[in-house]
Write a protein that holds these residues in place. Structure first.
Motif, PDB file in Angstrom:
ATOM      1  N   ALA A  89       0.711  -1.353   0.070  1.00 61.24           N
ATOM      2  CA  ALA A  89       0.037   0.127  -0.108  1.00 61.24           C
ATOM      3  C   ALA A  89       0.741   1.256  -0.043  1.00 61.24           C
ATOM      4  O   ALA A  89       0.370   2.182  -0.788  1.00 61.24           O
ATOM      5  CB  ALA A  89      -0.882  -0.127   1.291  1.00 61.24           C
ATOM      6  N   ARG A  90       1.941   1.154   0.652  1.00 61.31           N
ATOM      7  CA  ARG A  90       2.855   2.476   0.673  1.00 61.31           C
ATOM      8  C   ARG A  90       3.277   2.690  -0.655  1.00 61.31           C
ATOM      9  O   ARG A  90       3.741   3.639  -0.814  1.00 61.31           O
ATOM     10  CB  ARG A  90       3.841   2.119   1.805  1.00 61.31           C
ATOM     11  CG  ARG A  90       3.145   2.311   3.279  1.00 61.31           C
ATOM     12  CD  ARG A  90       4.121   1.567   4.357  1.00 61.31           C
ATOM     13  NE  ARG A  90       5.163   2.540   4.698  1.00 61.31           N
ATOM     14  CZ  ARG A  90       6.294   1.867   5.119  1.00 61.31           C
ATOM     15  NH1 ARG A  90       6.502   0.720   5.208  1.00 61.31           N
ATOM     16  NH2 ARG A  90       7.466   2.645   5.274  1.00 61.31           N
ATOM     17  N   LEU A  91       3.857   1.607  -1.256  1.00 56.12           N
ATOM     18  CA  LEU A  91       4.481   1.498  -2.567  1.00 56.12           C
ATOM     19  C   LEU A  91       3.505   2.388  -3.671  1.00 56.12           C
ATOM     20  O   LEU A  91       3.963   3.209  -4.458  1.00 56.12           O
ATOM     21  CB  LEU A  91       5.015   0.278  -2.949  1.00 56.12           C
ATOM     22  CG  LEU A  91       6.266  -0.338  -2.251  1.00 56.12           C
ATOM     23  CD1 LEU A  91       6.622  -1.778  -2.967  1.00 56.12           C
ATOM     24  CD2 LEU A  91       7.533   0.509  -3.161  1.00 56.12           C
ATOM     25  N   ARG A  92       2.320   1.875  -3.552  1.00 61.55           N
ATOM     26  CA  ARG A  92       1.408   2.268  -4.467  1.00 61.55           C
ATOM     27  C   ARG A  92       1.255   3.924  -4.532  1.00 61.55           C
ATOM     28  O   ARG A  92       0.829   4.666  -5.373  1.00 61.55           O
ATOM     29  CB  ARG A  92      -0.118   1.750  -4.184  1.00 61.55           C
ATOM     30  CG  ARG A  92       0.014   0.448  -4.689  1.00 61.55           C
ATOM     31  CD  ARG A  92      -1.628   0.133  -4.733  1.00 61.55           C
ATOM     32  NE  ARG A  92      -2.314  -0.346  -3.583  1.00 61.55           N
ATOM     33  CZ  ARG A  92      -2.114  -1.447  -2.892  1.00 61.55           C
ATOM     34  NH1 ARG A  92      -1.424  -2.390  -3.450  1.00 61.55           N
ATOM     35  NH2 ARG A  92      -2.794  -1.590  -1.710  1.00 61.55           N
ATOM     36  N   ALA A  93       1.668   4.454  -3.248  1.00 60.34           N
ATOM     37  CA  ALA A  93       1.330   5.909  -2.974  1.00 60.34           C
ATOM     38  C   ALA A  93       2.584   6.867  -3.498  1.00 60.34           C
ATOM     39  O   ALA A  93       2.736   7.796  -3.478  1.00 60.34           O
ATOM     40  CB  ALA A  93       1.158   6.169  -1.655  1.00 60.34           C
ATOM     41  N   SER A  94       3.722   5.927  -3.615  1.00 60.25           N
ATOM     42  CA  SER A  94       4.893   6.593  -3.743  1.00 60.25           C
ATOM     43  C   SER A  94       5.921   6.249  -4.992  1.00 60.25           C
ATOM     44  O   SER A  94       6.872   6.637  -5.083  1.00 60.25           O
ATOM     45  CB  SER A  94       5.572   6.459  -2.582  1.00 60.25           C
ATOM     46  OG  SER A  94       6.069   5.188  -2.360  1.00 60.25           O
ATOM     47  N   VAL A  95       5.213   5.366  -5.939  1.00 61.87           N
ATOM     48  CA  VAL A  95       5.838   4.978  -7.030  1.00 61.87           C
ATOM     49  C   VAL A  95       5.534   5.305  -8.310  1.00 61.87           C
ATOM     50  O   VAL A  95       4.332   5.619  -8.676  1.00 61.87           O
ATOM     51  CB  VAL A  95       5.752   3.210  -7.167  1.00 61.87           C
ATOM     52  CG1 VAL A  95       4.466   2.863  -7.335  1.00 61.87           C
ATOM     53  CG2 VAL A  95       6.909   2.645  -7.839  1.00 61.87           C
ATOM     54  N   GLY A  96       6.257   5.716  -9.251  1.00 64.48           N
ATOM     55  CA  GLY A  96       6.184   5.625 -10.766  1.00 64.48           C
ATOM     56  C   GLY A  96       6.578   4.610 -11.429  1.00 64.48           C
ATOM     57  O   GLY A  96       7.676   4.094 -11.271  1.00 64.48           O
TER      58      GLY A  96
END
Length: 262
Positions: free
Chosen positions: A88-95
């Motif tokens: 979940a944290r990756l989805r908010a911070s990844v391109g």
């Protein structure tokens, strides 16, 4: 006279210390075939790691695991040192850029990027989309359906979506595919800017040129195993070419794994 006590040795830092995202002993099995085997890899803010390897080496699977799009069969993914809610944290911070552009072809580039900006909760999503399209020089195609655009133009739109909003982590699978020389040069410029402002970049590619141009480190995968990791050095690619040949020459762990495409 009693011997002086041995000095206390400080604990050795983990390879994941300071990393934005880290894979620890990750394996991934599809239908009893291993796409990744015990891979540990970390990427820190302000750095770029280039993942090199032949077809079937596991590069795309590694990026999908790092992006939180597929769960590892063994091992773990850490985000800023923690496994908790990593996906979940990756989805908010990844391109993320995959082999497929992951764009809605009936929509225009402007509509695609505005939609993604809205889903990400961005303020002024239309302005954010327009800025991203200008950065990749595709604003002149902004109002044509994605499905009628050339492969290179669709790739630029996908890259604009990934870079939109300046995400702290960029996971890029063959991002130069389909780009002409001007597009490749512009992408290199944007990625250098992202790295220099503190983004962490994990770049999977067949070629060594991007590694020499952009990366601080090169990681070489073959048959799902991490065979080499080290700094990118020298003005030419002789050292990296030698490491690549050495790492892949003895990778005979069976047939190459067919990786799932995004």
């Amino acid at each position: 006279m009693a011997a002086a006590p041995a000095p206390i040795q400080p604990p050795r830092p983990s390879p994941a210390d300071g990393a934005l995202v880290a894979l620890e002993r990750v394996s991934k099995v599809f239908r009893r075939r291993a796409a990744l085997r015990d891979v540990s890899l970390a990427v820190r803010p302000g750095s770029c790691v280039a993942v090199l390897g032949p077809n079937g080496a596991g590069k795309s699977t590694l990026l999908r695991v790092a992006a939180g799009l597929t769960r590892p069969s063994a091992g773990r993914v850490l985000v800023r040192g923690s496994e908790r809610d990593a996906a979940a944290r990756l989805r908010a911070s990844v391109g993320y850029v995959a082999h497929s552009t992951l764009l809605y072809e009936p929509l225009t580039p402007r509509e695609n990027l505005t939609l993604f900006a809205r889903l990400a909760g961005a303020a002024a999503p239309g302005e954010r989309a327009a800025e991203a399209l200008r950065a990749l020089d595709v604003d002149r195609h902004a109002d044509r359906a994605v499905g009628v655009l050339s492969r290179g133009t669709r790739q630029r739109v996908a890259l604009a979506r990934a870079l939109m909003g300046r995400p702290p982590l960029l996971l890029l699978d063959e991002p130069f595919a389909g780009l002409d020389s001007a597009g490749a040069a512009r992408l290199l410029e944007l990625l250098r800017e992202a790295r220099d402002r503190g983004a962490a970049i994990l770049l999977a590619t067949h070629g060594r040129e991007a590694a020499l141009e952009l990366a601080d480190e090169a990681a070489i995968l073959a048959a799902g195993r991490l065979r080499h990791r080290g700094p990118v050095s020298g003005p030419g690619d002789a050292d990296l070419a030698h490491a690549y040949l050495r790492a892949t020459a003895d990778a005979g762990d069976g047939e190459p794994v067919r990786e799932p495409r995004a």
